[in-house]
Design a protein around this motif. Structure first.
Motif, PDB file in Angstrom:
ATOM      1  N   TYR A   1     -11.077  25.709 -34.032  1.00 26.55           N
ATOM      2  CA  TYR A   1     -12.319  26.224 -34.063  1.00 26.55           C
ATOM      3  C   TYR A   1     -13.445  25.274 -33.744  1.00 26.55           C
ATOM      4  CZ  TYR A   1     -10.459  30.740 -35.176  1.00 26.55           C
ATOM      5  OH  TYR A   1      -9.939  31.974 -35.246  1.00 26.55           O
ATOM      6  N   TYR A   2     -13.258  23.784 -34.449  1.00 25.42           N
ATOM      7  CA  TYR A   2     -14.319  22.909 -34.165  1.00 25.42           C
ATOM      8  C   TYR A   2     -14.205  22.410 -32.664  1.00 25.42           C
ATOM      9  CZ  TYR A   2     -15.692  17.996 -34.380  1.00 25.42           C
ATOM     10  OH  TYR A   2     -16.444  16.678 -33.974  1.00 25.42           O
ATOM     11  N   TYR A   3     -13.160  22.394 -32.083  1.00 25.34           N
ATOM     12  CA  TYR A   3     -13.095  21.955 -30.534  1.00 25.34           C
ATOM     13  C   TYR A   3     -13.725  23.179 -29.709  1.00 25.34           C
ATOM     14  CZ  TYR A   3     -10.929  17.482 -29.680  1.00 25.34           C
ATOM     15  OH  TYR A   3     -10.635  16.197 -29.611  1.00 25.34           O
ATOM     16  N   GLN A   4     -13.747  24.149 -30.212  1.00 26.47           N
ATOM     17  CA  GLN A   4     -14.541  25.263 -29.678  1.00 26.47           C
ATOM     18  C   GLN A   4     -16.045  25.425 -29.814  1.00 26.47           C
ATOM     19  OE1 GLN A   4     -11.710  28.737 -29.013  1.00 26.47           O
ATOM     20  NE2 GLN A   4     -10.844  27.749 -30.596  1.00 26.47           N
ATOM     21  N   SER A   5     -16.351  24.555 -30.815  1.00 26.50           N
ATOM     22  CA  SER A   5     -17.759  24.525 -31.285  1.00 26.50           C
ATOM     23  C   SER A   5     -17.966  25.706 -32.059  1.00 26.50           C
ATOM     24  CB  SER A   5     -19.009  24.552 -30.080  1.00 26.50           C
ATOM     25  OG  SER A   5     -18.642  23.036 -29.412  1.00 26.50           O
ATOM     26  N   LYS A   6     -17.087  26.385 -32.727  1.00 27.86           N
ATOM     27  CA  LYS A   6     -17.160  27.501 -33.652  1.00 27.86           C
ATOM     28  C   LYS A   6     -17.278  27.039 -34.996  1.00 27.86           C
ATOM     29  CE  LYS A   6     -15.027  30.716 -30.523  1.00 27.86           C
ATOM     30  NZ  LYS A   6     -13.970  31.464 -30.149  1.00 27.86           N
ATOM     31  N   TYR A   7     -18.344  26.428 -35.342  1.00 27.95           N
ATOM     32  CA  TYR A   7     -18.322  25.517 -36.636  1.00 27.95           C
ATOM     33  C   TYR A   7     -18.255  26.281 -37.771  1.00 27.95           C
ATOM     34  CZ  TYR A   7     -19.719  21.924 -33.276  1.00 27.95           C
ATOM     35  OH  TYR A   7     -19.724  20.966 -32.295  1.00 27.95           O
ATOM     36  N   LYS A   8     -18.850  27.366 -37.766  1.00 21.92           N
ATOM     37  CA  LYS A   8     -18.830  28.358 -39.277  1.00 21.92           C
ATOM     38  C   LYS A   8     -17.425  28.578 -39.277  1.00 21.92           C
ATOM     39  CE  LYS A   8     -23.472  30.311 -39.406  1.00 21.92           C
ATOM     40  NZ  LYS A   8     -24.251  31.458 -39.235  1.00 21.92           N
ATOM     41  N   LYS A   9     -16.568  28.869 -38.328  1.00 18.43           N
ATOM     42  CA  LYS A   9     -15.239  29.326 -38.667  1.00 18.43           C
ATOM     43  C   LYS A   9     -14.534  28.234 -38.933  1.00 18.43           C
ATOM     44  CE  LYS A   9     -14.248  33.499 -35.802  1.00 18.43           C
ATOM     45  NZ  LYS A   9     -13.447  33.920 -35.044  1.00 18.43           N
ATOM     46  N   ALA A  10     -14.655  27.028 -38.268  1.00 21.33           N
ATOM     47  CA  ALA A  10     -14.044  25.744 -38.564  1.00 21.33           C
ATOM     48  C   ALA A  10     -14.299  25.410 -40.110  1.00 21.33           C
ATOM     49  CB  ALA A  10     -14.632  24.564 -37.786  1.00 21.33           C
ATOM     50  N   LEU A  11     -15.773  25.497 -40.703  1.00 19.50           N
ATOM     51  CA  LEU A  11     -15.932  24.971 -41.950  1.00 19.50           C
ATOM     52  C   LEU A  11     -14.914  25.873 -43.045  1.00 19.50           C
ATOM     53  CD1 LEU A  11     -19.717  24.360 -41.431  1.00 19.50           C
ATOM     54  CD2 LEU A  11     -17.924  22.822 -42.319  1.00 19.50           C
ATOM     55  N   SER A  12     -14.885  27.212 -42.622  1.00 18.98           N
ATOM     56  CA  SER A  12     -14.155  28.111 -43.504  1.00 18.98           C
ATOM     57  C   SER A  12     -12.921  27.576 -43.714  1.00 18.98           C
ATOM     58  CB  SER A  12     -14.272  29.491 -43.112  1.00 18.98           C
ATOM     59  OG  SER A  12     -13.582  29.923 -41.911  1.00 18.98           O
ATOM     60  N   TYR A  13     -12.126  27.096 -42.569  1.00 16.62           N
ATOM     61  CA  TYR A  13     -10.626  26.880 -42.882  1.00 16.62           C
ATOM     62  C   TYR A  13     -10.676  25.593 -43.345  1.00 16.62           C
ATOM     63  CZ  TYR A  13      -8.907  30.409 -40.154  1.00 16.62           C
ATOM     64  OH  TYR A  13      -8.296  31.803 -39.913  1.00 16.62           O
ATOM     65  N   PHE A  14     -11.536  24.557 -43.175  1.00 12.87           N
ATOM     66  CA  PHE A  14     -11.687  23.293 -43.805  1.00 12.87           C
ATOM     67  C   PHE A  14     -11.891  23.438 -45.595  1.00 12.87           C
ATOM     68  CE2 PHE A  14     -13.051  21.470 -39.774  1.00 12.87           C
ATOM     69  CZ  PHE A  14     -11.889  21.143 -39.033  1.00 12.87           C
TER      70      PHE A  14
END
Length: 145
Positions: free
Chosen positions: A82-95
């Motif tokens: 998700y980070y690589y797709q610039s979907k930062y909110k989704k990325a943050l939820s997994y991190f």
């Protein structure tokens, strides 16, 4: 009536065809690392939906108590996709899941680095209670003396 039925069938075919499908053989199901390798290959080919689908397969089919490293890495890698797709909110939820729910150190360290990078790029996503430990020198004081 036939006209509506036709569009319902056509819509369901389109929805099904757009979904990411993954192939996992019976032999591969025994080893989450093989599934993670397939996901990594998909990631390298920039097929992020397929990579996420493989990592999600790990989350859905392996007990986090029996396979903590594999499951922690799967959460991290989904966040990274998700980070690589610039979907930062989704990325943050997994991190966030990696940081809060696992003790496996390597994915936690990497997740923290990517979180810091996201907050640098998008400071508005930073929660109010987030403390940037890089900005402070924390000194342990021993009260016993």
């Amino acid at each position: 009536m036939r006209f509506c039925f036709f569009f319902i069938i056509l819509g369901s075919i389109l929805i099904t065809s757009c979904a990411s499908t993954i192939n996992v053989s019976e032999e591969e199901k025994r080893y989450p690392k093989i599934i993670a390798e397939k996901a990594y290959t998909e990631f390298n080919e920039k097929r992020y939906k397929n990579a996420i689908a493989y990592y999600q397969y790990i989350l859905d089919n392996y007990d986090r108590n029996l396979f903590p490293k594999d499951v922690a890495w799967a959460y991290y890698e989904i966040g990274f996709c998700y980070y690589y797709q610039s979907k930062y909110k989704k990325a943050l939820s997994y991190f966030d899941i990696v940081m809060r729910e696992f003790t496996v150190l390597p994915p936690k360290v990497l997740a923290q680095r990517v979180i810091d990078d996201i907050y640098t790029k998008k400071p508005n996503l930073k929660p109010m209670d987030y403390i940037e430990t890089n900005d402070y020198n924390i000194e342990v004081i021993n009260d016993e003396d």
